[in-house]
Design a protein around this motif. Structure first.
Motif, PDB file in Angstrom:
ATOM      1  N   MET A  16      51.343  62.969  27.611  1.00  0.00           N
ATOM      2  CA  MET A  16      50.015  63.454  27.976  1.00  0.00           C
ATOM      3  C   MET A  16      48.947  62.367  27.918  1.00  0.00           C
ATOM      4  SD  MET A  16      50.424  66.609  28.777  1.00  0.00           S
ATOM      5  CE  MET A  16      48.759  67.273  28.735  1.00  0.00           C
ATOM      6  N   GLU A  17      49.315  61.132  27.508  1.00  0.00           N
ATOM      7  CA  GLU A  17      48.340  60.059  27.476  1.00  0.00           C
ATOM      8  C   GLU A  17      47.888  59.650  28.872  1.00  0.00           C
ATOM      9  OE1 GLU A  17      49.929  56.849  25.224  1.00  0.00           O
ATOM     10  OE2 GLU A  17      49.783  57.897  23.298  1.00  0.00           O
ATOM     11  N   THR A  18      48.716  59.924  29.863  1.00  0.00           N
ATOM     12  CA  THR A  18      48.317  59.661  31.245  1.00  0.00           C
ATOM     13  C   THR A  18      47.597  60.886  31.789  1.00  0.00           C
ATOM     14  OG1 THR A  18      50.457  60.481  32.029  1.00  0.00           O
ATOM     15  CG2 THR A  18      50.278  58.125  31.602  1.00  0.00           C
ATOM     16  N   ASP A  19      46.824  60.672  32.860  1.00  0.00           N
ATOM     17  CA  ASP A  19      46.088  61.792  33.456  1.00  0.00           C
ATOM     18  C   ASP A  19      47.072  62.756  34.110  1.00  0.00           C
ATOM     19  OD1 ASP A  19      43.750  60.684  32.639  1.00  0.00           O
ATOM     20  OD2 ASP A  19      43.391  59.599  34.516  1.00  0.00           O
ATOM     21  N   VAL A  20      47.081  63.987  33.628  1.00  0.00           N
ATOM     22  CA  VAL A  20      48.058  64.990  34.067  1.00  0.00           C
ATOM     23  C   VAL A  20      47.335  66.127  34.783  1.00  0.00           C
ATOM     24  CG1 VAL A  20      49.823  66.621  33.328  1.00  0.00           C
ATOM     25  CG2 VAL A  20      49.613  64.413  32.177  1.00  0.00           C
ATOM     26  N   VAL A  21      47.833  66.500  35.963  1.00  0.00           N
ATOM     27  CA  VAL A  21      47.261  67.603  36.734  1.00  0.00           C
ATOM     28  C   VAL A  21      47.935  68.920  36.372  1.00  0.00           C
ATOM     29  CG1 VAL A  21      46.967  68.524  39.063  1.00  0.00           C
ATOM     30  CG2 VAL A  21      46.597  66.099  38.623  1.00  0.00           C
ATOM     31  N   ALA A  22      49.267  68.905  36.235  1.00  0.00           N
ATOM     32  CA  ALA A  22      50.026  70.113  35.900  1.00  0.00           C
ATOM     33  C   ALA A  22      51.288  69.709  35.162  1.00  0.00           C
ATOM     34  CB  ALA A  22      50.363  70.920  37.146  1.00  0.00           C
ATOM     35  N   LEU A  23      51.828  70.635  34.378  1.00  0.00           N
ATOM     36  CA  LEU A  23      53.054  70.405  33.620  1.00  0.00           C
ATOM     37  C   LEU A  23      54.125  71.384  34.092  1.00  0.00           C
ATOM     38  CD1 LEU A  23      51.599  70.087  30.012  1.00  0.00           C
ATOM     39  CD2 LEU A  23      52.621  68.250  31.340  1.00  0.00           C
ATOM     40  N   ILE A  24      55.346  70.884  34.270  1.00  0.00           N
ATOM     41  CA  ILE A  24      56.490  71.736  34.619  1.00  0.00           C
ATOM     42  C   ILE A  24      57.518  71.573  33.514  1.00  0.00           C
ATOM     43  CG2 ILE A  24      58.307  72.207  36.278  1.00  0.00           C
ATOM     44  CD1 ILE A  24      56.508  71.143  38.460  1.00  0.00           C
ATOM     45  N   GLY A  25      57.789  72.646  32.787  1.00  0.00           N
ATOM     46  CA  GLY A  25      58.707  72.604  31.661  1.00  0.00           C
ATOM     47  C   GLY A  25      57.928  72.759  30.363  1.00  0.00           C
ATOM     48  N   THR A  66      57.492  80.676  34.674  1.00  0.00           N
ATOM     49  CA  THR A  66      58.182  80.639  35.966  1.00  0.00           C
ATOM     50  C   THR A  66      59.665  80.965  35.824  1.00  0.00           C
ATOM     51  OG1 THR A  66      58.563  78.266  35.735  1.00  0.00           O
ATOM     52  CG2 THR A  66      56.567  78.957  36.891  1.00  0.00           C
ATOM     53  N   GLY A  67      60.050  81.494  34.692  1.00  0.00           N
ATOM     54  CA  GLY A  67      61.429  81.907  34.459  1.00  0.00           C
ATOM     55  C   GLY A  67      61.469  83.294  33.863  1.00  0.00           C
ATOM     56  N   PRO A  68      62.642  83.740  33.417  1.00  0.00           N
ATOM     57  CA  PRO A  68      62.763  85.090  32.847  1.00  0.00           C
ATOM     58  C   PRO A  68      62.091  85.202  31.495  1.00  0.00           C
ATOM     59  CG  PRO A  68      64.834  83.897  32.648  1.00  0.00           C
ATOM     60  CD  PRO A  68      63.932  83.023  33.464  1.00  0.00           C
ATOM     61  N   ASN A  69      61.749  86.421  31.135  1.00  0.00           N
ATOM     62  CA  ASN A  69      61.089  86.735  29.875  1.00  0.00           C
ATOM     63  C   ASN A  69      62.066  87.516  28.996  1.00  0.00           C
ATOM     64  OD1 ASN A  69      59.460  87.632  27.770  1.00  0.00           O
ATOM     65  ND2 ASN A  69      57.704  88.050  29.097  1.00  0.00           N
ATOM     66  N   ASP A  70      62.196  87.073  27.728  1.00  0.00           N
ATOM     67  CA  ASP A  70      63.121  87.767  26.819  1.00  0.00           C
ATOM     68  C   ASP A  70      62.728  89.221  26.598  1.00  0.00           C
ATOM     69  OD1 ASP A  70      64.998  85.867  26.384  1.00  0.00           O
ATOM     70  OD2 ASP A  70      64.147  85.099  24.516  1.00  0.00           O
ATOM     71  N   LEU A  71      61.496  89.548  26.841  1.00  0.00           N
ATOM     72  CA  LEU A  71      61.066  90.938  26.684  1.00  0.00           C
ATOM     73  C   LEU A  71      61.866  91.845  27.611  1.00  0.00           C
ATOM     74  CD1 LEU A  71      58.856  92.491  25.073  1.00  0.00           C
ATOM     75  CD2 LEU A  71      57.472  92.394  27.150  1.00  0.00           C
ATOM     76  N   TYR A  72      62.123  91.369  28.834  1.00  0.00           N
ATOM     77  CA  TYR A  72      62.883  92.159  29.797  1.00  0.00           C
ATOM     78  C   TYR A  72      64.387  92.013  29.562  1.00  0.00           C
ATOM     79  CZ  TYR A  72      58.335  92.184  32.058  1.00  0.00           C
ATOM     80  OH  TYR A  72      56.996  92.339  32.312  1.00  0.00           O
ATOM     81  N   GLY A 240      67.977  76.274  37.248  1.00  0.00           N
ATOM     82  CA  GLY A 240      67.743  75.257  38.259  1.00  0.00           C
ATOM     83  C   GLY A 240      66.967  75.804  39.438  1.00  0.00           C
ATOM     84  N   PHE A 241      67.255  77.040  39.831  1.00  0.00           N
ATOM     85  CA  PHE A 241      66.504  77.667  40.933  1.00  0.00           C
ATOM     86  C   PHE A 241      65.041  77.877  40.533  1.00  0.00           C
ATOM     87  CE2 PHE A 241      70.864  79.578  41.791  1.00  0.00           C
ATOM     88  CZ  PHE A 241      71.188  78.615  42.732  1.00  0.00           C
ATOM     89  N   TYR A 242      64.812  78.278  39.269  1.00  0.00           N
ATOM     90  CA  TYR A 242      63.432  78.475  38.822  1.00  0.00           C
ATOM     91  C   TYR A 242      62.666  77.149  38.788  1.00  0.00           C
ATOM     92  CZ  TYR A 242      64.622  83.253  37.453  1.00  0.00           C
ATOM     93  OH  TYR A 242      65.003  84.572  37.465  1.00  0.00           O
ATOM     94  N   VAL A 243      63.346  76.064  38.375  1.00  0.00           N
ATOM     95  CA  VAL A 243      62.702  74.747  38.368  1.00  0.00           C
ATOM     96  C   VAL A 243      62.304  74.351  39.792  1.00  0.00           C
ATOM     97  CG1 VAL A 243      63.051  72.296  37.887  1.00  0.00           C
ATOM     98  CG2 VAL A 243      63.901  74.014  36.281  1.00  0.00           C
ATOM     99  N   TYR A 244      63.229  74.540  40.705  1.00  0.00           N
ATOM    100  CA  TYR A 244      62.974  74.184  42.106  1.00  0.00           C
ATOM    101  C   TYR A 244      61.758  74.940  42.649  1.00  0.00           C
ATOM    102  CZ  TYR A 244      64.102  73.194  47.018  1.00  0.00           C
ATOM    103  OH  TYR A 244      64.052  72.789  48.323  1.00  0.00           O
TER     104      TYR A 244
END
Length: 604
Positions: A16-25, A66-72, A240-244
């Motif tokens: 995060m020391e670099t300028d970050v617009v969005a995070l994936i993961g 962007t992935g499944p929720n353990d609640l469901y 992998g599909f959710y990451v894509y």
């Protein structure tokens, strides 16, 4: 680094020391919690695949799942448990944020189905083999044979390798693994034969990904690329599909942001600086000035990706969560049904086929294909056994001297018997869970015991319960709970048992001989009085003695009938005082009587 929370946190902060617009993961819940705080402070949207149900957009506004929720997922597991009529389960979980929060969600989901976790046990990710064996031995002592395993791939497979050695993968056992197992099997094309043989009959879940041409093309491209990189054994799984799709969601949101004239800029956070001149370089992290607008664009994305429809609800979760229910058989996996949050039910129809129809919430329509359970049996396991270390309930039983048909002690065998004992054992046979108990006789058998003292022994916890012909009184119900009464007579009439006369003289039975004599005497006396009053002025009371006796008899009989009718019509007239027919008929009776006794007075 998902296996070391400290290293994962340091790596995230360095990134995060670099300028970050969005995070994936990331995918792991532990690091996602840490980075969510950072994303909130720096106003950077976080596209996470972490399934931890406690991660929410209420606490972390910039968190987008962007992935499944353990609640469901746990709701789907609870539905499988309820569908098979199991009421208690055992939960084994990895002792971290992911495991604990997942089991908490499972506990809530089971409670909605009137089920519960009877025993739950966690273990660290670096647990030794001896510790895992002791854990499994303690599980085998429990009454539940339905075991939910919520861990990661590495500790989960390590545990399953010991399960088979302890003969806990045979008849009667049920193993349900969460989606970590399907993710591992989907991502690895060559699973060791020893590993797959230890998973026979296991149920697992997989986030539902509908079949599409986009999905097939991606899998084909992935396989070609993995062969070029000498990773041909590594396949793409559901995550992998959710990451894509997450990458495409950010790209589409950025396009929409720039189309609206948005610009990327950052500003320093005055709260971030090294107090003592350290080398963490906290001041290098900047706040994204366009974070709120980009987050708004991300939440509004709506497109069809390889994982299905990519669209977020108000809570930042993907719409239409669904799961495949999978049975591991042979060398592969077989889908036995689906669970969809759209209906909340199990079905053999794919979820996307249900979205165009009104949701069907009828439990009668639930259905799954046949399952091959552990032990290679198609018969559904009962799900419980009598535990070897369970505390026995002490049941107090009156040892009666009289009315032994209800309950008493069999002196020859020392066991308790009777009608109440039979009712108790038959009721226990209907329960879907085991109850360990022992009968404790109360009384010496030479006299009936004091039931009030028996009730007091239950209050003082000397007995856990009591069985017998115990009367339900108001005072006893203050401190004890009673079952519905199964020995009661209701309203009855007590009468002596004797032989009845069935001849034509049976009408004499209601009265005794003395009563009939008194009735006959009264009949004659009244007749004589009527004759004395009437024979001087009424010619019908004159003539021969025989004729006068007959007249007296018929007058008495007719008078009895008229008195009965008059009493009836007086009551009827009281009910309907304005009814003319009653009054007229009453007058007719009076006239008829006068005309009989005094024919000369008869008038029109």
């Amino acid at each position: 680094n998902c296996f070391d929370g400290f290293l994962g946190m340091v790596q995230a902060l360095q990134f995060m020391e670099t300028d970050v617009v969005a995070l994936i993961g990331p995918q792991c819940s532990t690091i996602s919690h840490i980075i969510s705080y950072v994303a909130n402070e720096l106003r950077v949207p976080l596209m996470s695949f972490a399934s931890d149900a406690t991660l929410s957009s209420i606490q972390f506004p910039f968190f987008v799942r962007t992935g499944p929720n353990d609640l469901y997922q746990m709701a789907a597991v609870a539905e499988v448990v309820d569908y098979n009529h199991w009421k208690i389960v055992t939960a084994i979980y990895i002792d971290n944020v992911y495991g604990r929060n997942g089991i908490a969600a499972l506990d809530d989901a089971l409670a909605l189905k009137r089920c519960k976790i009877s025993y739950k046990v966690g273990f660290p990710s670096n647990a030794k083999r001896s510790e895992l064996i002791n854990l499994l031995v303690s599980v085998s002592y429990m009454e539940s044979r339905v075991i939910i395993l919520h861990t990661g791939a590495e500790p989960g497979l390590k545990l399953f390798s010991m399960v088979k050695q302890l003969n806990m993968m045979g008849n009667g056992y049920v193993w349900i693994a969460t989606d970590w197992l399907s993710a591992y099997l989907d991502a690895n094309s060559s699973v060791p034969a020893e590993t797959i043989s230890g998973l026979q009959g296991v149920l697992t879940l997989r986030p539902h990904i509908p079949n599409s041409k986009m999905k097939s093309n991606l899998v084909s491209k992935w396989n070609k690329q993995s062969k070029k990189s000498n990773y041909s054994d590594l396949r793409v799984n559901t995550y992998g599909f959710y990451v894509y799709d997450s990458v495409w969601a950010v790209a589409r949101a950025l396009d929409a942001f720039f189309d609206d004239g948005g610009r990327i800029s950052f500003s320093n956070d005055s709260m971030l600086h090294d107090e003592t001149g350290g080398t963490l370089h906290l001041e290098a992290m900047s706040i994204s000035d366009m974070g709120n607008k980009l987050l708004e664009k991300i939440r509004k994305v709506n497109f069809t990706g390889v994982s299905g429809q990519v669209q977020f609800d108000a809570g930042g979760n993907l719409i239409h969560p669904a799961y495949d229910i999978i049975n591991i058989i042979g060398n592969g996996m077989r889908t036995i049904g689906f669970w969809s949050n759209y209906s909340g039910l199990l079905s053999t129809v794919s979820p996307e086929a249900l979205y165009s129809k009104p949701p069907n919430i009828s439990l009668a329509d639930q259905h799954l294909y046949d399952v091959i359970w552990p032990g290679e049996t198609a018969q559904r396991p009962r799900g419980w056994v009598f535990p070897s270390n369970a505390k026995q309930l002490k049941i107090g039983v009156p040892n009666r001297f009289s009315f032994k048909e209800f309950v008493t002690k069999d002196n020859s065998t020392g066991s308790m018997k009777g009608y109440c004992i039979d009712v108790f054992t038959q009721a226990l046979a209907l329960l879907p869970y085991p109850v360990s108990y022992k009968f404790v006789p109360f009384g010496n058998g030479t006299e009936n015991p004091n039931y009030d003292k028996l009730v007091q022994m239950i209050e003082s916890n000397e007995f856990d319960a009591a069985i017998g012909d115990i009367a339900i009184t108001m005072r006893r119900t203050v401190t004890l709970d009673f079952t519905q009464p199964f020995i009661e007579t209701g309203l009855v009439i007590l009468a002596p048992v004797k032989q009845h006369i069935t001849s034509s003289w049976a009408f004499l039975q209601p009265f005794t001989l003395q009563m009939w004599c008194v009735t006959g005497s009264y009949f004659l006396i009244v007749g004589v009085v009527v004759w004395v009053l009437e024979h001087r002025i009424n010619d019908d009371f004159r003539g021969s003695v025989r004729q006068q006796i007959i007249t007296i008899f018929w007058v008495q009989l007719f008078d009895v009938v008229l008195c009965t009718q008059r009493k009836y019509y007086e009551q009827l007239r009281a009910w309907c005082p304005d009814h003319m027919a009653v009054c007229c008929f009453d007058n007719c009776i009076q006239l008829h009587r006068e005309s009989y006794f005094h024919p000369d007075r008869a008038t029109t």
